[in-house]
Design a protein around this motif. Sequence first.
Motif, PDB file in Angstrom:
ATOM      1  N   PRO A  30       0.816  -1.229   0.000  1.00  0.00           N
ATOM      2  CA  PRO A  30       0.000   0.000   0.000  1.00  0.00           C
ATOM      3  C   PRO A  30       0.844   1.272   0.000  1.00  0.00           C
ATOM      4  O   PRO A  30       0.472   2.262  -0.651  1.00  0.00           O
ATOM      5  CB  PRO A  30      -0.817  -0.120   1.296  1.00  0.00           C
ATOM      6  N   LEU A  31       1.981   1.245   0.704  1.00  0.00           N
ATOM      7  CA  LEU A  31       2.843   2.428   0.742  1.00  0.00           C
ATOM      8  C   LEU A  31       3.441   2.709  -0.634  1.00  0.00           C
ATOM      9  O   LEU A  31       3.443   3.849  -1.105  1.00  0.00           O
ATOM     10  CB  LEU A  31       3.963   2.230   1.774  1.00  0.00           C
ATOM     11  N   VAL A  32       3.942   1.649  -1.280  1.00  0.00           N
ATOM     12  CA  VAL A  32       4.530   1.820  -2.613  1.00  0.00           C
ATOM     13  C   VAL A  32       3.464   2.239  -3.615  1.00  0.00           C
ATOM     14  O   VAL A  32       3.695   3.097  -4.479  1.00  0.00           O
ATOM     15  CB  VAL A  32       5.216   0.509  -3.057  1.00  0.00           C
ATOM     16  N   TYR A  33       2.273   1.652  -3.496  1.00  0.00           N
ATOM     17  CA  TYR A  33       1.186   1.972  -4.435  1.00  0.00           C
ATOM     18  C   TYR A  33       0.784   3.446  -4.326  1.00  0.00           C
ATOM     19  O   TYR A  33       0.628   4.130  -5.346  1.00  0.00           O
ATOM     20  CB  TYR A  33      -0.011   1.076  -4.155  1.00  0.00           C
ATOM     21  N   SER A  40       1.686   9.384 -10.746  1.00  0.00           N
ATOM     22  CA  SER A  40       1.285   8.727 -11.996  1.00  0.00           C
ATOM     23  C   SER A  40       0.082   9.425 -12.607  1.00  0.00           C
ATOM     24  O   SER A  40      -0.699  10.085 -11.909  1.00  0.00           O
ATOM     25  CB  SER A  40       0.949   7.250 -11.745  1.00  0.00           C
ATOM     26  N   ASP A  41      -0.084   9.234 -13.903  1.00  0.00           N
ATOM     27  CA  ASP A  41      -1.268   9.740 -14.597  1.00  0.00           C
ATOM     28  C   ASP A  41      -2.490   8.972 -14.092  1.00  0.00           C
ATOM     29  O   ASP A  41      -2.502   7.730 -14.092  1.00  0.00           O
ATOM     30  CB  ASP A  41      -1.106   9.528 -16.101  1.00  0.00           C
ATOM     31  N   PRO A  42      -3.551   9.685 -13.622  1.00  0.00           N
ATOM     32  CA  PRO A  42      -4.740   9.004 -13.096  1.00  0.00           C
ATOM     33  C   PRO A  42      -5.380   8.040 -14.072  1.00  0.00           C
ATOM     34  O   PRO A  42      -6.057   7.095 -13.662  1.00  0.00           O
ATOM     35  CB  PRO A  42      -5.685  10.175 -12.776  1.00  0.00           C
ATOM     36  N   GLN A  43      -5.156   8.254 -15.356  1.00  0.00           N
ATOM     37  CA  GLN A  43      -5.713   7.341 -16.352  1.00  0.00           C
ATOM     38  C   GLN A  43      -5.165   5.922 -16.154  1.00  0.00           C
ATOM     39  O   GLN A  43      -5.907   4.939 -16.238  1.00  0.00           O
ATOM     40  CB  GLN A  43      -5.364   7.836 -17.765  1.00  0.00           C
ATOM     41  N   TYR A  44      -3.879   5.825 -15.863  1.00  0.00           N
ATOM     42  CA  TYR A  44      -3.279   4.511 -15.636  1.00  0.00           C
ATOM     43  C   TYR A  44      -3.684   3.949 -14.271  1.00  0.00           C
ATOM     44  O   TYR A  44      -3.845   2.733 -14.118  1.00  0.00           O
ATOM     45  CB  TYR A  44      -1.755   4.605 -15.716  1.00  0.00           C
ATOM     46  N   VAL A  45      -3.850   4.840 -13.293  1.00  0.00           N
ATOM     47  CA  VAL A  45      -4.221   4.390 -11.944  1.00  0.00           C
ATOM     48  C   VAL A  45      -5.643   3.841 -11.945  1.00  0.00           C
ATOM     49  O   VAL A  45      -5.906   2.749 -11.430  1.00  0.00           O
ATOM     50  CB  VAL A  45      -4.092   5.544 -10.928  1.00  0.00           C
ATOM     51  N   ASN A  46      -6.573   4.601 -12.535  1.00  0.00           N
ATOM     52  CA  ASN A  46      -7.985   4.202 -12.521  1.00  0.00           C
ATOM     53  C   ASN A  46      -8.256   2.972 -13.384  1.00  0.00           C
ATOM     54  O   ASN A  46      -9.184   2.204 -13.112  1.00  0.00           O
ATOM     55  CB  ASN A  46      -8.867   5.361 -12.990  1.00  0.00           C
ATOM     56  N   SER A  47      -7.461   2.784 -14.427  1.00  0.00           N
ATOM     57  CA  SER A  47      -7.668   1.636 -15.312  1.00  0.00           C
ATOM     58  C   SER A  47      -6.985   0.373 -14.788  1.00  0.00           C
ATOM     59  O   SER A  47      -7.170  -0.704 -15.350  1.00  0.00           O
ATOM     60  CB  SER A  47      -7.131   1.946 -16.715  1.00  0.00           C
ATOM     61  N   GLY A  48      -6.186   0.512 -13.729  1.00  0.00           N
ATOM     62  CA  GLY A  48      -5.498  -0.640 -13.150  1.00  0.00           C
ATOM     63  C   GLY A  48      -4.186  -0.972 -13.834  1.00  0.00           C
ATOM     64  O   GLY A  48      -3.541  -1.970 -13.478  1.00  0.00           O
ATOM     65  N   GLN A  49      -3.755  -0.157 -14.816  1.00  0.00           N
ATOM     66  CA  GLN A  49      -2.491  -0.416 -15.488  1.00  0.00           C
ATOM     67  C   GLN A  49      -1.299  -0.091 -14.600  1.00  0.00           C
ATOM     68  O   GLN A  49      -0.214  -0.638 -14.775  1.00  0.00           O
ATOM     69  CB  GLN A  49      -2.414   0.398 -16.792  1.00  0.00           C
ATOM     70  N   MET A  50      -1.502   0.825 -13.656  1.00  0.00           N
ATOM     71  CA  MET A  50      -0.468   1.133 -12.679  1.00  0.00           C
ATOM     72  C   MET A  50      -0.800   0.369 -11.397  1.00  0.00           C
ATOM     73  O   MET A  50      -1.784   0.678 -10.730  1.00  0.00           O
ATOM     74  CB  MET A  50      -0.433   2.646 -12.390  1.00  0.00           C
ATOM     75  N   TRP A  51      -0.006  -0.637 -11.097  1.00  0.00           N
ATOM     76  CA  TRP A  51      -0.276  -1.418  -9.888  1.00  0.00           C
ATOM     77  C   TRP A  51       0.916  -1.458  -8.942  1.00  0.00           C
ATOM     78  O   TRP A  51       0.783  -1.849  -7.789  1.00  0.00           O
ATOM     79  CB  TRP A  51      -0.694  -2.831 -10.259  1.00  0.00           C
ATOM     80  N   LEU A  52       2.096  -1.023  -9.411  1.00  0.00           N
ATOM     81  CA  LEU A  52       3.265  -0.969  -8.522  1.00  0.00           C
ATOM     82  C   LEU A  52       4.166   0.210  -8.854  1.00  0.00           C
ATOM     83  O   LEU A  52       4.330   1.111  -8.028  1.00  0.00           O
ATOM     84  CB  LEU A  52       4.073  -2.274  -8.608  1.00  0.00           C
ATOM     85  N   TYR A  53       4.718   0.211 -10.071  1.00  0.00           N
ATOM     86  CA  TYR A  53       5.624   1.285 -10.456  1.00  0.00           C
ATOM     87  C   TYR A  53       4.839   2.418 -11.116  1.00  0.00           C
ATOM     88  O   TYR A  53       3.831   2.183 -11.783  1.00  0.00           O
ATOM     89  CB  TYR A  53       6.695   0.760 -11.421  1.00  0.00           C
ATOM     90  N   PRO A  54       5.282   3.676 -10.954  1.00  0.00           N
ATOM     91  CA  PRO A  54       4.562   4.811 -11.550  1.00  0.00           C
ATOM     92  C   PRO A  54       4.593   4.767 -13.072  1.00  0.00           C
ATOM     93  O   PRO A  54       5.571   4.328 -13.679  1.00  0.00           O
ATOM     94  CB  PRO A  54       5.329   6.027 -11.007  1.00  0.00           C
TER      95      PRO A  54
END
Length: 298
Positions: A30-33, A40-54
């Motif tokens: 959770p801390l790394v996420y 990170s761009d929210p588009q990648y965060v909301n779509s689940g493409q960003m799950w660990l690295y920015p």
Amino acid sequence: MAIKESRSDKIFSRCNKLLVWFFIIVISYPLVYILSASISDPQYVNSGQMWLYPRGITFEGFQRVFQSSEIWIGYRNTIFYTVFGTLINLAVTLPCAYALARQELIGKKVIMALLVFTMFFEGGLIPTYLLIRDLGMVNTIWAMVLPNAAAMWNIIVTMTFFRVTIPRGLEEAAEIDGASQIRTFFQIVLPLSAPIIAVMALFYGVSHWNQYFNALIYLQDRELFPLQLFLREILVQQKLTTELLQNSGAAEAISEHAKIADIIKYAVMIVSAAPLLIVYPFLQRFFLKGVMIGSIKG
């Protein structure tokens, strides 16, 4: 001499290591996420493409948070409340715990009963507010540092530390040499109590740093607001603005503002938690020692 481990010992040791690594991953992810999501761009965060690295690195969230001059006012006030409030907490908790740890204290059982009673029953929000108001502490710094000057649980932990860790012989030797109880406390007991002092300072410091409810209730002057209250306002304002845009039906504006709101949400988490994460490693050695001594031996 090396001790040869049996097969069952090896299995047990490996299971323990796997369990430790499991908890490390569960706690660290959770801390790394959150750290990665904040840049990170929210588009990648909301779509689940960003799950660990920015991904799609952007610092717009931090820029928008720190553009507010009130953030720096909040940092200043929170640091002051944390340092000053923690000093008050220690000034109340340590002498109280030391006095309760001494067997010759007159009326010890009655005092303990009254103090423990406060762990289970309290006056409630309205009576507490009326008391703070009648004491003239509303809209002052004292409303942030005095109402929670001591926690009974912390007093009990500190009392246990004094009772089982500080040798009674040292105090008796000091008394024979003519030292008063006050001198014994400051010159003998406190220098030997660095672990529990660090633990209590960390407990109280974290509580003060995260405190926003007292400020919400007792403070009206924005110059006295702590950081957490300003960050709360930023999140609430972003949510309200998004809801207003949804009612107006502006699709592009809604999408853009929702994107900014997501960036700010994670940036606010980092801004509020980073100072504690930086300070904690320096206190970890004392923290572990103090907790172990105050719990196992007690």
